[in-house]
Write an enzyme that holds these catalytic residues in place. Structure first.
Site, PDB file in Angstrom:
ATOM      1  N   TYR A 112       0.836  -1.219   0.000  1.00 50.95           N
ATOM      2  CA  TYR A 112       0.000   0.000   0.000  1.00 50.95           C
ATOM      3  C   TYR A 112       0.869   1.267   0.000  1.00 50.95           C
ATOM      4  CZ  TYR A 112      -4.514   2.311   0.716  1.00 50.95           C
ATOM      5  OH  TYR A 112      -5.659   3.051   0.564  1.00 50.95           O
ATOM      6  N   LYS A 131      -3.832   7.907   3.855  1.00 51.77           N
ATOM      7  CA  LYS A 131      -5.122   7.517   4.457  1.00 51.77           C
ATOM      8  C   LYS A 131      -5.129   7.772   5.963  1.00 51.77           C
ATOM      9  CE  LYS A 131      -7.458   5.989   0.877  1.00 51.77           C
ATOM     10  NZ  LYS A 131      -8.568   6.762   0.320  1.00 51.77           N
TER      11      LYS A 131
HETATM   12  P1  NAD Z   1     -11.935   4.566  -8.504  1.00 48.76           P
HETATM   13  O1  NAD Z   1     -10.715   4.647  -9.361  1.00 48.76           O
HETATM   14  O2  NAD Z   1     -13.163   4.096  -9.139  1.00 48.76           O
HETATM   15  O3  NAD Z   1     -12.203   5.947  -7.770  1.00 48.76           O
HETATM   16  C1  NAD Z   1     -11.184   6.888  -7.499  1.00 48.76           C
HETATM   17  C2  NAD Z   1     -11.718   8.215  -7.961  1.00 48.76           C
HETATM   18  O4  NAD Z   1     -10.808   9.275  -7.634  1.00 48.76           O
HETATM   19  C3  NAD Z   1     -11.930   8.254  -9.473  1.00 48.76           C
HETATM   20  O5  NAD Z   1     -13.271   8.582  -9.770  1.00 48.76           O
HETATM   21  C4  NAD Z   1     -11.001   9.353  -9.931  1.00 48.76           C
HETATM   22  O6  NAD Z   1     -11.472  10.083 -11.042  1.00 48.76           O
HETATM   23  C5  NAD Z   1     -10.967  10.217  -8.680  1.00 48.76           C
HETATM   24  N1  NAD Z   1      -9.875  11.184  -8.737  1.00 48.76           N
HETATM   25  C6  NAD Z   1      -8.546  10.945  -8.845  1.00 48.76           C
HETATM   26  N2  NAD Z   1      -7.898  12.129  -8.952  1.00 48.76           N
HETATM   27  C7  NAD Z   1      -8.844  13.108  -8.900  1.00 48.76           C
HETATM   28  C8  NAD Z   1      -8.795  14.522  -8.966  1.00 48.76           C
HETATM   29  N3  NAD Z   1      -7.641  15.212  -9.130  1.00 48.76           N
HETATM   30  N4  NAD Z   1      -9.965  15.216  -8.885  1.00 48.76           N
HETATM   31  C9  NAD Z   1     -11.129  14.559  -8.759  1.00 48.76           C
HETATM   32  N5  NAD Z   1     -11.247  13.224  -8.694  1.00 48.76           N
HETATM   33  C10 NAD Z   1     -10.101  12.513  -8.766  1.00 48.76           C
HETATM   34  O7  NAD Z   1     -11.510   3.589  -7.300  1.00 48.76           O
HETATM   35  P2  NAD Z   1     -12.257   3.259  -5.919  1.00 48.76           P
HETATM   36  O8  NAD Z   1     -11.620   2.035  -5.419  1.00 48.76           O
HETATM   37  O9  NAD Z   1     -13.729   3.340  -6.082  1.00 48.76           O
HETATM   38  O10 NAD Z   1     -11.750   4.440  -4.982  1.00 48.76           O
HETATM   39  C11 NAD Z   1     -12.634   5.242  -4.223  1.00 48.76           C
HETATM   40  C12 NAD Z   1     -12.093   5.438  -2.810  1.00 48.76           C
HETATM   41  O11 NAD Z   1     -12.150   4.208  -2.117  1.00 48.76           O
HETATM   42  C13 NAD Z   1     -10.637   5.892  -2.758  1.00 48.76           C
HETATM   43  O12 NAD Z   1     -10.484   6.823  -1.714  1.00 48.76           O
HETATM   44  C14 NAD Z   1      -9.906   4.606  -2.418  1.00 48.76           C
HETATM   45  O13 NAD Z   1      -8.672   4.825  -1.789  1.00 48.76           O
HETATM   46  C15 NAD Z   1     -10.915   4.001  -1.475  1.00 48.76           C
HETATM   47  N6  NAD Z   1     -10.747   2.573  -1.192  1.00 48.76           N
HETATM   48  C16 NAD Z   1     -10.706   1.665  -2.224  1.00 48.76           C
HETATM   49  C17 NAD Z   1     -10.531   0.325  -1.928  1.00 48.76           C
HETATM   50  C18 NAD Z   1     -10.439  -0.680  -3.039  1.00 48.76           C
HETATM   51  O14 NAD Z   1      -9.929  -1.798  -2.794  1.00 48.76           O
HETATM   52  N7  NAD Z   1     -10.929  -0.396  -4.226  1.00 48.76           N
HETATM   53  C19 NAD Z   1     -10.405  -0.107  -0.605  1.00 48.76           C
HETATM   54  C20 NAD Z   1     -10.475   0.834   0.420  1.00 48.76           C
HETATM   55  C21 NAD Z   1     -10.636   2.180   0.106  1.00 48.76           C
END
Ligand code: NAD
Length: 256
Positions: free
Chosen positions: A155, A162
């Site tokens: 990570y 985070k």
């Molecule tokens: P995702 O890629 O679908 O979503 C990430 C989003 O961040 C995207 O829509 C992207 O356009 C946006 N983003 C990035 N840079 C940006 C900017 N400059 N301005 C505006 N938007 C921006 O992936 P996800 O997994 O749905 O991620 C969503 C959240 O969930 C994140 O915070 C991620 O860390 C968290 N998360 C994900 C997981 C996992 O395993 N997928 C687990 C725990 C937490």
């Protein structure tokens, strides 16, 4: 059944149908909420538009969260259309892919600040810019991961980012609590999304977590979305400054 009729939400982070924010938005719309979906680019805007069956359900706007003028313009449009925001879902993260691959001690200042800016500071700037529109019992929810609490080598840079995000939520909870507002974190288990695929070794990690957690399998997007939407609703009115793990118990056993 979750009932969010008459509520207005601002949801950040729909990139495609695999995004956590996609499942969240779908669930919120099914519960009757009206939504402003904030997306990064035109491609995501086209995809996110498909979430709406009717324009009365809301709007999709482009906003690069690192550009304050774009955030201000988004908030202005919400002000004109609804004049208030009842909940905010912050589901955004970004880090330079090479910085994610390299040992954390070698991270450049530029990559560190960019990841912090987009993934953690953005929550504060969203709250600040939307402050005058936040309704009396507004709820703010963001997404995190177990790597904020313990070192999960793959990570990397996102761990400290985070951790900062989770700390921000505790301070927002303290600051906004007296106004009747709340801020909480959903710490999700690994899900196959665009952002997750940038994490080195993610596929292997997903596999291992799937078998080592107490349930014997990983989680689903909808399980995370359900808890995010619960936190947006008044059913969670007593919860503030909390980190809720939606990881099928992985955080409790911590073996992967
Ligand atoms: P995702 O890629 O679908 O979503 C990430 C989003 O961040 C995207 O829509 C992207 O356009 C946006 N983003 C990035 N840079 C940006 C900017 N400059 N301005 C505006 N938007 C921006 O992936 P996800 O997994 O749905 O991620 C969503 C959240 O969930 C994140 O915070 C991620 O860390 C968290 N998360 C994900 C997981 C996992 O395993 N997928 C687990 C725990 C937490």
């Amino acid at each position: 059944m979750l009932d969010l009729k008459g509520k207005v939400g601002l949801v950040f982070g729909v990139a495609n149908h695999r995004s956590i924010a996609w499942s969240v938005a779908q669930t919120l719309l099914n519960a009757g909420a009206e939504l402003a979906l904030s997306v990064l680019d035109e491609r995501a805007q086209k995809k996110a538009q498909a979430l709406f069956q009717h324009e009365s359900q809301g709007m999709v706007e482009q906003c690069d969260i690192s550009q304050i003028d774009q955030l201000k313009a988004l908030i202005h449009k919400i002000k004109q259309r609804w004049g208030r925001i009842d909940f905010i879902v912050h589901s955004i993260a970004f880090a330079d892919i090479q910085a994610l691959k390299n040992p954390i001690s070698t991270c450049s200042r530029e990559a560190y600040l960019q990841a912090m800016d987009i993934s953690a500071f953005s929550l504060l700037s969203i709250v600040n810019e939307s402050r005058e529109l936040l309704s009396e019992q507004a709820s703010i929810v963001t997404l995190s991961y177990l790597g904020a609490e313990i070192a999960i080598p793959s990570y990397g840079l996102m761990g400290p980012v985070k951790a900062a995000l989770e700390a921000e939520v505790r301070y927002l909870a303290a600051e906004l609590g007296s106004l009747g507002m709340r801020a909480n974190v959903v710490s999700a288990g690994p899900l196959k999304t665009l952002a997750a695929s940038a994490i080195p070794g993610f596929k292997q990690h997903l596999k291992e977590v799937g078998t080592s957690n107490p349930r014997g399998r990983g989680i689903e997007h909808q399980e995370v979305a359900n808890v995010v939407c619960f936190l947006c609703s008044s059913m969670s009115s007593g919860i503030n400054g909390e980190v809720i793990h939606v990881d099928a118990g992985q955080h409790a056993v911590r073996a992967f």
